[in-house]
Write a protein that holds these residues in place. Structure first.
Motif, PDB file in Angstrom:
ATOM      1  N   VAL A 160       0.841  -1.195   0.000  1.00 37.04           N
ATOM      2  CA  VAL A 160       0.000   0.000   0.000  1.00 37.04           C
ATOM      3  C   VAL A 160       0.879   1.249   0.000  1.00 37.04           C
ATOM      4  CG1 VAL A 160      -1.784   1.265   1.262  1.00 37.04           C
ATOM      5  CG2 VAL A 160      -1.812  -1.236   1.249  1.00 37.04           C
ATOM      6  N   PRO A 161       0.695   2.164  -0.960  1.00 36.71           N
ATOM      7  CA  PRO A 161       1.487   3.407  -0.946  1.00 36.71           C
ATOM      8  C   PRO A 161       1.026   4.320   0.189  1.00 36.71           C
ATOM      9  CG  PRO A 161      -0.121   3.449  -2.734  1.00 36.71           C
ATOM     10  CD  PRO A 161      -0.199   2.066  -2.132  1.00 36.71           C
ATOM     11  N   LEU A 162       1.974   4.757   1.010  1.00 38.74           N
ATOM     12  CA  LEU A 162       1.673   5.598   2.160  1.00 38.74           C
ATOM     13  C   LEU A 162       2.580   6.822   2.156  1.00 38.74           C
ATOM     14  CD1 LEU A 162       1.512   2.845   4.937  1.00 38.74           C
ATOM     15  CD2 LEU A 162      -0.448   3.929   3.820  1.00 38.74           C
ATOM     16  N   GLY A 163       2.083   7.914   2.728  1.00 30.84           N
ATOM     17  CA  GLY A 163       2.926   9.083   2.896  1.00 30.84           C
ATOM     18  C   GLY A 163       3.849   8.973   4.087  1.00 30.84           C
ATOM     19  N   SER A 164       3.477   8.144   5.067  1.00 36.21           N
ATOM     20  CA  SER A 164       4.274   7.922   6.273  1.00 36.21           C
ATOM     21  C   SER A 164       5.084   6.650   6.136  1.00 36.21           C
ATOM     22  CB  SER A 164       3.350   7.812   7.501  1.00 36.21           C
ATOM     23  OG  SER A 164       2.513   8.935   7.627  1.00 36.21           O
ATOM     24  N   ALA A 165       6.139   6.555   6.933  1.00 33.88           N
ATOM     25  CA  ALA A 165       6.914   5.317   6.990  1.00 33.88           C
ATOM     26  C   ALA A 165       6.197   4.327   7.892  1.00 33.88           C
ATOM     27  CB  ALA A 165       8.316   5.600   7.525  1.00 33.88           C
ATOM     28  N   LEU A 166       6.046   3.103   7.428  1.00 34.50           N
ATOM     29  CA  LEU A 166       5.396   2.061   8.210  1.00 34.50           C
ATOM     30  C   LEU A 166       6.449   1.080   8.694  1.00 34.50           C
ATOM     31  CD1 LEU A 166       2.063   0.280   7.531  1.00 34.50           C
ATOM     32  CD2 LEU A 166       4.073  -1.090   8.052  1.00 34.50           C
ATOM     33  N   THR A 167       6.491   0.847  10.005  1.00 36.76           N
ATOM     34  CA  THR A 167       7.416  -0.112  10.590  1.00 36.76           C
ATOM     35  C   THR A 167       6.676  -0.993  11.575  1.00 36.76           C
ATOM     36  OG1 THR A 167       8.060   1.549  12.235  1.00 36.76           O
ATOM     37  CG2 THR A 167       9.488   1.313  10.321  1.00 36.76           C
ATOM     38  N   VAL A 168       7.316  -2.099  11.928  1.00 35.13           N
ATOM     39  CA  VAL A 168       6.743  -3.050  12.871  1.00 35.13           C
ATOM     40  C   VAL A 168       7.656  -3.117  14.083  1.00 35.13           C
ATOM     41  CG1 VAL A 168       5.995  -5.423  13.244  1.00 35.13           C
ATOM     42  CG2 VAL A 168       5.671  -4.347  11.003  1.00 35.13           C
ATOM     43  N   GLU A 169       7.071  -3.035  15.263  1.00 31.95           N
ATOM     44  CA  GLU A 169       7.821  -3.093  16.507  1.00 31.95           C
ATOM     45  C   GLU A 169       8.042  -4.553  16.923  1.00 31.95           C
ATOM     46  OE1 GLU A 169       9.027  -0.214  18.288  1.00 31.95           O
ATOM     47  OE2 GLU A 169       8.611   0.430  16.238  1.00 31.95           O
ATOM     48  N   PRO A 170       8.921  -4.792  17.915  1.00 34.50           N
ATOM     49  CA  PRO A 170       9.305  -6.172  18.244  1.00 34.50           C
ATOM     50  C   PRO A 170       8.146  -7.099  18.588  1.00 34.50           C
ATOM     51  CG  PRO A 170      10.809  -4.641  19.287  1.00 34.50           C
ATOM     52  CD  PRO A 170       9.733  -3.813  18.663  1.00 34.50           C
ATOM     53  N   GLY A 171       7.089  -6.575  19.240  1.00 35.36           N
ATOM     54  CA  GLY A 171       5.970  -7.427  19.608  1.00 35.36           C
ATOM     55  C   GLY A 171       4.887  -7.504  18.557  1.00 35.36           C
ATOM     56  N   GLY A 172       5.125  -6.921  17.391  1.00 36.01           N
ATOM     57  CA  GLY A 172       4.128  -6.898  16.339  1.00 36.01           C
ATOM     58  C   GLY A 172       3.309  -5.634  16.297  1.00 36.01           C
ATOM     59  N   GLN A 173       3.590  -4.663  17.180  1.00 36.59           N
ATOM     60  CA  GLN A 173       2.888  -3.386  17.115  1.00 36.59           C
ATOM     61  C   GLN A 173       3.220  -2.707  15.785  1.00 36.59           C
ATOM     62  OE1 GLN A 173       5.288  -4.306  19.421  1.00 36.59           O
ATOM     63  NE2 GLN A 173       5.050  -3.048  21.265  1.00 36.59           N
ATOM     64  N   LEU A 174       2.267  -1.924  15.311  1.00 39.65           N
ATOM     65  CA  LEU A 174       2.453  -1.210  14.052  1.00 39.65           C
ATOM     66  C   LEU A 174       2.723   0.250  14.345  1.00 39.65           C
ATOM     67  CD1 LEU A 174       0.413  -1.659  10.842  1.00 39.65           C
ATOM     68  CD2 LEU A 174       0.676   0.648  11.773  1.00 39.65           C
ATOM     69  N   GLU A 175       3.659   0.850  13.607  1.00 38.63           N
ATOM     70  CA  GLU A 175       3.991   2.261  13.791  1.00 38.63           C
ATOM     71  C   GLU A 175       3.964   2.982  12.457  1.00 38.63           C
ATOM     72  OE1 GLU A 175       7.214   4.064  16.485  1.00 38.63           O
ATOM     73  OE2 GLU A 175       8.137   4.126  14.496  1.00 38.63           O
ATOM     74  N   LEU A 176       3.341   4.147  12.432  1.00 34.59           N
ATOM     75  CA  LEU A 176       3.392   5.058  11.296  1.00 34.59           C
ATOM     76  C   LEU A 176       4.158   6.303  11.719  1.00 34.59           C
ATOM     77  CD1 LEU A 176      -0.192   4.997   9.720  1.00 34.59           C
ATOM     78  CD2 LEU A 176       1.903   4.117   8.714  1.00 34.59           C
ATOM     79  N   SER A 177       5.175   6.673  10.956  1.00 36.60           N
ATOM     80  CA  SER A 177       5.979   7.857  11.252  1.00 36.60           C
ATOM     81  C   SER A 177       5.785   8.858  10.116  1.00 36.60           C
ATOM     82  CB  SER A 177       7.462   7.492  11.378  1.00 36.60           C
ATOM     83  OG  SER A 177       7.657   6.525  12.387  1.00 36.60           O
ATOM     84  N   SER A 178       5.199   9.996  10.441  1.00 35.66           N
ATOM     85  CA  SER A 178       4.909  10.992   9.410  1.00 35.66           C
ATOM     86  C   SER A 178       6.195  11.603   8.882  1.00 35.66           C
ATOM     87  CB  SER A 178       4.024  12.099   9.989  1.00 35.66           C
ATOM     88  OG  SER A 178       4.790  12.958  10.824  1.00 35.66           O
ATOM     89  N   PRO A 179       6.177  12.095   7.636  1.00 37.68           N
ATOM     90  CA  PRO A 179       7.292  12.936   7.194  1.00 37.68           C
ATOM     91  C   PRO A 179       7.199  14.280   7.895  1.00 37.68           C
ATOM     92  CG  PRO A 179       5.554  12.917   5.542  1.00 37.68           C
ATOM     93  CD  PRO A 179       5.140  11.940   6.621  1.00 37.68           C
ATOM     94  N   PRO A 180       8.296  15.049   7.961  1.00 44.69           N
ATOM     95  CA  PRO A 180       8.215  16.384   8.553  1.00 44.69           C
ATOM     96  C   PRO A 180       7.182  17.222   7.812  1.00 44.69           C
ATOM     97  CG  PRO A 180      10.501  15.734   8.213  1.00 44.69           C
ATOM     98  CD  PRO A 180       9.663  14.716   7.524  1.00 44.69           C
ATOM     99  N   ALA A 181       6.285  17.856   8.555  1.00 47.16           N
ATOM    100  CA  ALA A 181       5.203  18.636   7.964  1.00 47.16           C
ATOM    101  C   ALA A 181       5.414  20.118   8.238  1.00 47.16           C
ATOM    102  CB  ALA A 181       3.859  18.189   8.531  1.00 47.16           C
ATOM    103  N   ALA A 182       4.954  20.946   7.319  1.00 43.51           N
ATOM    104  CA  ALA A 182       5.095  22.389   7.466  1.00 43.51           C
ATOM    105  C   ALA A 182       4.001  22.990   8.327  1.00 43.51           C
ATOM    106  CB  ALA A 182       5.099  23.052   6.088  1.00 43.51           C
ATOM    107  N   SER A 183       2.976  22.192   8.664  1.00 39.62           N
ATOM    108  CA  SER A 183       1.887  22.709   9.492  1.00 39.62           C
ATOM    109  C   SER A 183       1.222  21.554  10.222  1.00 39.62           C
ATOM    110  CB  SER A 183       0.848  23.433   8.635  1.00 39.62           C
ATOM    111  OG  SER A 183       0.130  22.506   7.830  1.00 39.62           O
ATOM    112  N   LEU A 184       0.467  21.906  11.247  1.00 41.15           N
ATOM    113  CA  LEU A 184      -0.287  20.900  11.995  1.00 41.15           C
ATOM    114  C   LEU A 184      -1.260  20.172  11.086  1.00 41.15           C
ATOM    115  CD1 LEU A 184      -1.382  19.534  14.570  1.00 41.15           C
ATOM    116  CD2 LEU A 184      -2.810  21.573  14.923  1.00 41.15           C
TER     117      LEU A 184
END
Length: 436
Positions: free
Chosen positions: A70-94
Motif C-alpha cells: 500500500v502506498p503511504l505518505g508515512s513510513a510504516l514499521t513493525v515493533e518487536p511485539g508486532g505493534q504497528l507504527e506510522l511515522s509521518s514525514p516532517p510537515a510544514a503545518s499541523l
C-alpha cells in the motif's frame, strides 16, 4: 567496507571520545525557526471482534505483507511485539501532518479489516503477556540487555504503544522559542502530558495501580537506558555527556549473535577499544538504543504520551503539543504554568523523579498537575486557530479538556470504569469488556 586502490580492505576508522562529544553536539540539536512538525503513532494490533485474543504470528505476517503493497505518505514499521507504527514525514503545518497520517491510517485500517484485524489505541496491552514477533539480531541483543534489569524491558518492547510528537529544537538565541527553554519545557511539560493522556492502567487483565503502566515500565528499565540527563543551561553538553556515559547495548557483528557487554559505557569503549574499536556507525547506532522521554535527534522527540483511544485520539496530543511549543503566546503560558512543577522533580532527571512518578501513577487526580493541565489546554485552544487548526481539531481538544482535564481524569479512568462496571448502571465487572 570498501576496497582501497591497492586492493586491500579498508577498515572503519575508530572514533575518539572527543570526536563523539563534538559529533553529538553537532547533530542532536539543530536550531532554527520552528517550522516542522511530526508524529509517530504506535498501535497494538488485535482481533477485530475479540481484541482480548492473541493474534498468531502467521496472521500478522500476512497482514503486514499486504500493508507493504500500500502506498503511504508515512513510513510504516513493525515493533518487536508486532505493534504497528506510522511515522509521518516532517510537515510544514499541523493540518498537513494530521492530513497525511489520517489518510495513511484509513488505508491501513482498510487492509487490516480484510484480515479481520484492527488497531487498538492503548498504551500497554491489558490482555497479553510480552511475546516477541520480530526475530532479528538487534532485538535479540536488546532483549538480552534489558532482561538484566527485570521484565520491564520485554513489556516495553512487545506490549506498549505511544504517540510520539516531534518538534523543532528551536532558535539558537534565548527567548520563548530558544532551544534551551524548549528543552527545559519539554521535560516539565512532559509530566503533564503523561498525566493528561495516561491510557494504560492494566497488564495481564488486572489493574496495575498506575494510570500509565507504560510510563512505569520505562522508568523500571533504568536511568542509563531510559532516563534523561540533568537539566542545565547547556543541553548539548549535558546530552553529549549522557551519551558517552550510557551503557552500550551491543557490539554488532556481521555474522553470529551480537555481543551484549555488561557495564561498558560508550566513553569506556572509546578508551579501551575493546572488544573492537568503536566507529562513527557504532555511535549512530548507540544513539538509537537510548530511550529518554525527550530525545534530541536534531529535533526534539517527545516520547512520553500513551497511545490514545479512538481512530483520531492521537490528534489531540499532537495538536496540544504543537500549540504549546510553536505558538509564542501559548509557549510562554505553558512555561509559566509548569515552572512550579520543577521543585517536585527534586533535581532528578526525568522520568526518575517524584513528579513523573506521580503523573504516571495518579494522572490528573493530582491537584497540581490538574491545575497546570487546565492552564495548558486553555492556552492550546487559544493558539490552535493561529496555527491553522480546523474546527474539527479544536473541537477534539476541547472535548478532551471537558471530558478529562477539567474533571481531573484521563482515558485510563474510562478503562478502569469499564472494568469495574461503573461506566453504566448494571454493567458486570468483566475484564473481557475492556475495549480501547
Amino acid at each position: 567496507m570498501s576496497e582501497s586502490t591497492s586492493g586491500c580492505t579498508e577498515l572503519p576508522t575508530p572514533i575518539s571520545e572527543a570526536e563523539v562529544e563534538a559529533l553529538v553536539r553537532g547533530i542532536c540539536f539543530k536550531t532554527g525557526p520552528p517550522r516542522r512538525l511530526g508524529v509517530e503513532v504506535e498501535w497494538l494490533v488485535h482481533e477485530l471482534r475479540a481484541p482480548q485474543l492473541p493474534v498468531t504470528p502467521e496472521r500478522l505476517d500476512a497482514a503486514y505483507a499486504a500493508l507493504r503493497t500500500v502506498p503511504l505518505g508515512s513510513a510504516l514499521t513493525v515493533e518487536p511485539g508486532g505493534q504497528l507504527e506510522l511515522s509521518s514525514p516532517p510537515a510544514a503545518s499541523l493540518m498537513e501532518c494530521v492530513g497525511t497520517v489520517r489518510a495513511d491510517l484509513d488505508a491501513v485500517r482498510a487492509v487490516l479489516r480484510e484480515e479481520d484485524l484492527a488497531l487498538a489505541g492503548i498504551g500497554h496491552d491489558p490482555w497479553q503477556e510480552p511475546r516477541r514477533f520480530l526475530r532479528e539480531p538487534r532485538y535479540d541483543a536488546m532483549e538480552a540487555c534489558l532482561d538484566r534489569t527485570g521484565p520491564a524491558g520485554r513489556a516495553m518492547m512487545c506490549t506498549s504503544a505511544s504517540v510520539q510528537v516531534c518538534v523543532d529544537a528551536g532558535y539558537e538565541e534565548p527567548g520563548t522559542l530558544g532551544h534551551v527553554r524548549r528543552w527545559w519545557l519539554a521535560h516539565q511539560l512532559g509530566a503533564v502530558l503523561v498525566a493528561a493522556f495516561a491510557n494504560s492502567p492494566m497488564a495481564a487483565r488486572r489493574p496495575t495501580g498506575w494510570l500509565s503502566t507504560r510510563q512505569l515500565r520505562w522508568a523500571e528499565i533504568g536511568a542509563g537506558r531510559a532516563g534523561g540527563p540533568p537539566l542545565d543551561a547547556d543541553p548539548r553538553g549535558a546530552w553529549a555527556r549522557h551519551v558517552l556515559d550510557a551503557p552500550v547495548m551491543c557490539v554488532r557483528r556481521d555474522d553470529g549473535p551480537w555481543e551484549v557487554p555488561e557495564g561498558l559505557t560508550f566513553r569506556e569503549w572509546t578508551r579501551s577499544r575493546a572488544p573492537r574499536p568503536p566507529t562513527r556507525e557504532d555511535l549512530d547506532y548507540h544513539l538509537t538504543t537510548l530511550f529518554p522521554p525527550v530525545r534530541p535527534r536534531g529535533h526534539l522527540e517527545l516520547r512520553m504520551i500513551d497511545a490514545q483511544p479512538g481512530d483520531d485520539g492521537w490528534i489531540v496530543p499532537l495538536a496540544v503539543t504543537a500549540a504549546l511549543f510553536d505558538d509564542q503566546e501559548a509557549s510562554e503560558t505553558a512555561y509559566r504554568a509548569v515552572k512550579p512543577l520543577a521543585e517536585r522533580a527534586a533535581g532528578a532527571p526525568a522520568p526518575h523523579n517524584p513528579l513523573w512518578r506521580d503523573a504516571a501513577r495518579y494522572g490528573l487526580a493530582d491537584p497540581e498537575l490538574r491545575e497546570v493541565a487546565v492552564a495548558c489546554f486553555r492556552a492550546a485552544l487559544s493558539a490552535l486557530p493561529r496555527l491553522g487548526a480546523t474546527t474539527e481539531v479544536t473541537d477534539a481538544v476541547a472535548a478532551h479538556q471537558d471530558r478529562y482535564v477539567l474533571r481531573g481524569r484521563c482515558p485510563a479512568d474510562d478503562l478502569l470504569d469499564r472494568l469495574s462496571g461503573t461506566d453504566r448502571p448494571g454493567k458486570p465487572s468483566h475484564g473481557k469488556d475492556i475495549h480501547p
